[in-house]
Each structure stands twice: as structure tokens, then as C-alpha cells.
Design a protein around this motif. Structure first.
Motif, short mmCIF file in Angstrom:
data_model
loop_
_atom_site.label_atom_id
_atom_site.label_comp_id
_atom_site.label_asym_id
_atom_site.label_seq_id
_atom_site.Cartn_x
_atom_site.Cartn_y
_atom_site.Cartn_z
N MET A 102 -33.14 26.75 -43.50
CA MET A 102 -32.24 25.64 -43.16
C MET A 102 -31.76 25.79 -41.71
O MET A 102 -31.37 26.88 -41.30
N THR A 103 -31.80 24.73 -40.96
CA THR A 103 -31.43 24.79 -39.55
C THR A 103 -29.91 24.75 -39.40
O THR A 103 -29.25 23.87 -39.93
N PRO A 104 -29.31 25.71 -38.67
CA PRO A 104 -27.86 25.69 -38.47
C PRO A 104 -27.41 24.38 -37.86
O PRO A 104 -28.00 23.88 -36.90
N GLY A 105 -26.34 23.82 -38.40
CA GLY A 105 -25.79 22.58 -37.86
C GLY A 105 -26.38 21.34 -38.48
O GLY A 105 -25.88 20.24 -38.26
N TYR A 106 -27.45 21.47 -39.27
CA TYR A 106 -28.10 20.31 -39.86
C TYR A 106 -28.36 20.53 -41.35
O TYR A 106 -29.45 20.37 -41.85
N GLU A 107 -27.31 20.97 -42.03
CA GLU A 107 -27.44 21.26 -43.45
C GLU A 107 -27.68 19.97 -44.23
O GLU A 107 -27.23 18.90 -43.85
N HIS A 108 -28.38 20.12 -45.34
CA HIS A 108 -28.54 19.00 -46.25
C HIS A 108 -27.20 18.71 -46.89
O HIS A 108 -26.39 19.61 -47.10
N PRO A 109 -26.92 17.44 -47.23
CA PRO A 109 -25.60 17.09 -47.72
C PRO A 109 -25.32 17.69 -49.09
O PRO A 109 -26.21 17.82 -49.93
N SER A 110 -24.08 18.08 -49.27
CA SER A 110 -23.63 18.53 -50.58
C SER A 110 -23.32 17.31 -51.43
O SER A 110 -23.09 16.21 -50.90
N PRO A 111 -23.33 17.48 -52.75
CA PRO A 111 -22.99 16.34 -53.60
C PRO A 111 -21.64 15.75 -53.23
O PRO A 111 -20.67 16.47 -53.00
N GLY A 112 -21.58 14.44 -53.14
CA GLY A 112 -20.33 13.76 -52.84
C GLY A 112 -20.11 13.48 -51.38
O GLY A 112 -19.18 12.76 -51.03
N THR A 113 -20.94 14.04 -50.49
CA THR A 113 -20.78 13.74 -49.08
C THR A 113 -21.40 12.39 -48.78
O THR A 113 -22.20 11.87 -49.55
N ASP A 114 -21.04 11.81 -47.61
CA ASP A 114 -21.57 10.50 -47.27
C ASP A 114 -22.53 10.57 -46.10
O ASP A 114 -22.74 9.58 -45.40
N ARG A 115 -23.12 11.74 -45.85
CA ARG A 115 -24.14 11.84 -44.81
C ARG A 115 -25.38 11.05 -45.23
O ARG A 115 -25.66 10.90 -46.42
N THR A 116 -26.11 10.56 -44.24
CA THR A 116 -27.25 9.67 -44.49
C THR A 116 -28.53 10.31 -43.99
O THR A 116 -28.56 10.85 -42.87
N PRO A 117 -29.61 10.27 -44.75
CA PRO A 117 -30.89 10.80 -44.25
C PRO A 117 -31.31 10.08 -42.97
O PRO A 117 -31.22 8.85 -42.86
N LEU A 118 -31.79 10.86 -42.02
CA LEU A 118 -32.17 10.29 -40.73
C LEU A 118 -33.51 9.56 -40.78
O LEU A 118 -33.68 8.54 -40.12
N ALA A 119 -34.46 10.06 -41.54
CA ALA A 119 -35.82 9.50 -41.52
C ALA A 119 -35.86 8.01 -41.80
O ALA A 119 -36.49 7.24 -41.05
N PRO A 120 -35.20 7.51 -42.87
CA PRO A 120 -35.25 6.06 -43.10
C PRO A 120 -34.51 5.26 -42.02
O PRO A 120 -34.88 4.12 -41.74
N ILE A 121 -33.50 5.87 -41.42
CA ILE A 121 -32.80 5.19 -40.32
C ILE A 121 -33.77 4.97 -39.17
O ILE A 121 -33.83 3.88 -38.57
N LEU A 122 -34.55 5.99 -38.85
CA LEU A 122 -35.51 5.87 -37.76
C LEU A 122 -36.60 4.85 -38.08
O LEU A 122 -37.04 4.11 -37.20
N ARG A 123 -37.04 4.82 -39.33
CA ARG A 123 -38.07 3.84 -39.71
C ARG A 123 -37.55 2.42 -39.54
O ARG A 123 -38.25 1.54 -39.00
N ARG A 124 -36.32 2.18 -40.00
CA ARG A 124 -35.74 0.83 -39.84
C ARG A 124 -35.53 0.49 -38.38
O ARG A 124 -35.76 -0.64 -37.95
N ALA A 125 -35.08 1.47 -37.61
CA ALA A 125 -34.84 1.24 -36.19
C ALA A 125 -36.14 0.86 -35.47
O ALA A 125 -36.18 -0.09 -34.69
N ALA A 126 -37.20 1.61 -35.75
CA ALA A 126 -38.49 1.31 -35.12
C ALA A 126 -38.97 -0.07 -35.52
O ALA A 126 -39.51 -0.83 -34.69
N SER A 127 -38.78 -0.44 -36.79
CA SER A 127 -39.19 -1.77 -37.25
C SER A 127 -38.42 -2.87 -36.53
O SER A 127 -38.99 -3.88 -36.12
N ASP A 128 -37.11 -2.66 -36.36
CA ASP A 128 -36.30 -3.64 -35.65
C ASP A 128 -36.77 -3.80 -34.20
O ASP A 128 -36.80 -4.92 -33.65
N LEU A 129 -37.15 -2.70 -33.57
CA LEU A 129 -37.60 -2.75 -32.18
C LEU A 129 -38.98 -3.38 -32.06
O LEU A 129 -39.28 -4.06 -31.08
#
Length: 290
Positions: free
Chosen positions: A1-28
Motif C-alpha cells: 500500500m502506498t503511503p498517503g493513498y490508502e484505500h478507504p475504510s468502511p464509512g469513508t466518503d473517498r472516491t475511486p480515482l479511476a472512474p473519475i479519470l474515465r469520465r473526465a477524459a470522455s467529457d474532454l
């Protein structure tokens, strides 16, 4: 696991980056941006404060990071230049500060800068005309042992960025390169003169990023695109020492015209046309004759 980029614990509201990038690229893609995935990733790296190469190590992002990235993607989809959004433009080994009021340096100009750098001996005097952000001048100062590097620019808006990038390594001169007396104290003493002038013929269709955000007087060069190039040729003949090197960037429609201007002047030798990264005519070089 990379320091500073832990996977979210249950109940957190962090969002996976990969789908964000896919949507962003599609919008562009939908917005007509030429390099949608690259731009999306560079904007994400900017928001996260990391290099683009480290994005693969990022699992999730915080809500504020996702919101900031979404805002930047929306602005890029409106064709605001990527460099304005991240505040810098990469050029050779440098990251230059850029923003509204200054022409964003292009990758093809790195070839002209490289040609000049290869011909800059220790202690040489180098002049960069139409300097804009200072990309060429700052690269010469960074990569050579030149004695003096002088950057000439007339635009008050561009000068703000030029001075910021130049620091103490480059001498900044506020002047119009079409002035017949430009740098008169250096007549016959310049070793290398480089210039990326406004050269696009008036009326040429350009991308939205250029038409709406680059200063138009740094892009268009009159009806034939040569309004600034002609006096630059005359200035180079006056400023360069015998054997001094000259390189002028130009439009891809001027691959024969600019060499012809230099030949017609009669004071230059070894006039050579060069192509850009896509094989199109892009800059011409020459040497001051005896």
C-alpha cells in the motif's frame, strides 16, 4: 500500500480515482480537446500535487480533491488552455510560469531552442527576440554557459511572465523588435540570435485555445504572416557578428518564403529549412556572412 493513498475504510466518503479519470477524459473528448486522457491525468496530478507518473498509485481521492478536479475539467472542456489551469508550461527541462496575457510555448519551438543551444559557446552573447514567456531564453541560460542571454519583449502583459521566469539568469529588455535601432549597442557583437515571432497569416483559423486565450498579437503576423519576420531578418543582419547563428520560427506555409527572404538580404550563408515534429516546415537557420 502506498503511503498517503490508502484505500478507504468502511464509512469513508473517498472516491475511486479511476472512474473519475474515465469520465473526465470522455467529457474532454466530447469538447473536442485534442489530448483528453493526457489532459485529464495532468489535471488530476496537479490537484493531488504529484507527478503524473504516480497516478497509478492513487486509489481514491477526497471529496474536495474530486470537486476541484471536476471544476478544472469543466474549464478545460470550455477550451481554457491546460497550461493556464495548472499555471505552468513544460519546455525542454523547464516548467515556465504562464497565464493570461502571454503566449504558451509549444513543443515545436523546443527544436529551435535546441539548435541555438548547440551553437552557444561558453561566454557567448545570445539574443531571443519576441521572447514571450522566456521559454527560449531561459532554456539557453539553463543549458549553456552563455556569457549573456538577452530576452526582448514589448507586451506589458507578457513581460510580467517573462520577468518571473527570467530571474537573474536572463536580461529582459522591453522593446519592439521592429524598431530599426533595436539593441544598437550590440551591433556586430551577438553570437546567436533566436526568434519565435508572430507568424500566422491573418484570417487563418486557429484552435479555440489560441483564438480565445493566446494574445493575438503574439500569434498573427499580418496578411502574409511576415510583418514581424521581415524586420527581424534586418535586425539579425545588423546584430550578428560574422559567423553568428540565426534561427527564426515560421508558419508551415512559409517554408520557402523565409529562406528566400534571407537569401534576398544577401548577408547570410548556409540558409537551411527545418521541419517540426510532424514533418512540417517550421524554422529556418542561417549564419551571418563575411
Amino acid at each position: 500500500m502506498t503511503p498517503g493513498y490508502e484505500h478507504p475504510s468502511p464509512g469513508t466518503d473517498r472516491t475511486p480515482l479511476a472512474p473519475i479519470l474515465r469520465r473526465a477524459a470522455s467529457d474532454l473528448v466530447d469538447a473536442g480537446v485534442a489530448s483528453p486522457r493526457t489532459d485529464a491525468e495532468l489535471l488530476a496530478a496537479h490537484v493531488l500535487g504529484i507527478g503524473r507518473g504516480r497516478l497509478a498509485l492513487v486509489g481514491t481521492v477526497r471529496p474536495d480533491e474530486a470537486a476541484r478536479l471536476s471544476e478544472l475539467i469543466a474549464r478545460r472542456a470550455q477550451r481554457v488552455p491546460l497550461q493556464h489551469l495548472i499555471g505552468t508550461a513544460a519546455f525542454r527541462h523547464l516548467d515556465l510560469a504562464v497565464g493570461p496575457g502571454v503566449f504558451i510555448p509549444r513543443p515545436e519551438t523546443e527544436l529551435l531552442a535546441g539548435w541555438g543551444i548547440e551553437r552557444t559557446a561558453p561566454g557567448a552573447t545570445v539574443v531571443d527576440l519576441c521572447s514571450g514567456s522566456g521559454a527560449v531564453a531561459c532554456s539557453v541560460a539553463d543549458e549553456t554557459e552563455a556569457g549573456r542571454v538577452i530576452a526582448v519583449e514589448r507586451s506589458p502583459e507578457a513581460l510580467v511572465w517573462l520577468r518571473r521566469n527570467a530571474g537573474s539568469a536572463v536580461e529582459v529588455v522591453e522593446a519592439d523588435v521592429t524598431d530599426p535601432g533595436l539593441l544598437g549597442e550590440l551591433d556586430g557583437r551577438v553570437d546567436v540570435l533566436l526568434c519565435n515571432p508572430p507568424y500566422v497569416p491573418d484570417g487563418t483559423r486557429v484552435p479555440a485555445e489560441v483564438a480565445e486565450h493566446d494574445p493575438l498579437d503574439a500569434v498573427f503576423g499580418g496578411g502574409d504572416g511576415l510583418t514581424v519576420i521581415r524586420p527581424v531578418v534586418a535586425a539579425a543582419a545588423r546584430l550578428l557578428r560574422t559567423g553568428g547563428a540565426l534561427a527564426i520560427e515560421h508558419d508551415d506555409t512559409q517554408g520557402d518564403v523565409v529562406p528566400a527572404l534571407l537569401r534576398a538580404d544577401g548577408r547570410f550563408t548556409s540558409i537551411t529549412a527545418h521541419s517540426d515534429l510532424t514533418g512540417r516546415p517550421r524554422f529556418t537557420t542561417a549564419f551571418r556572412g563575411f
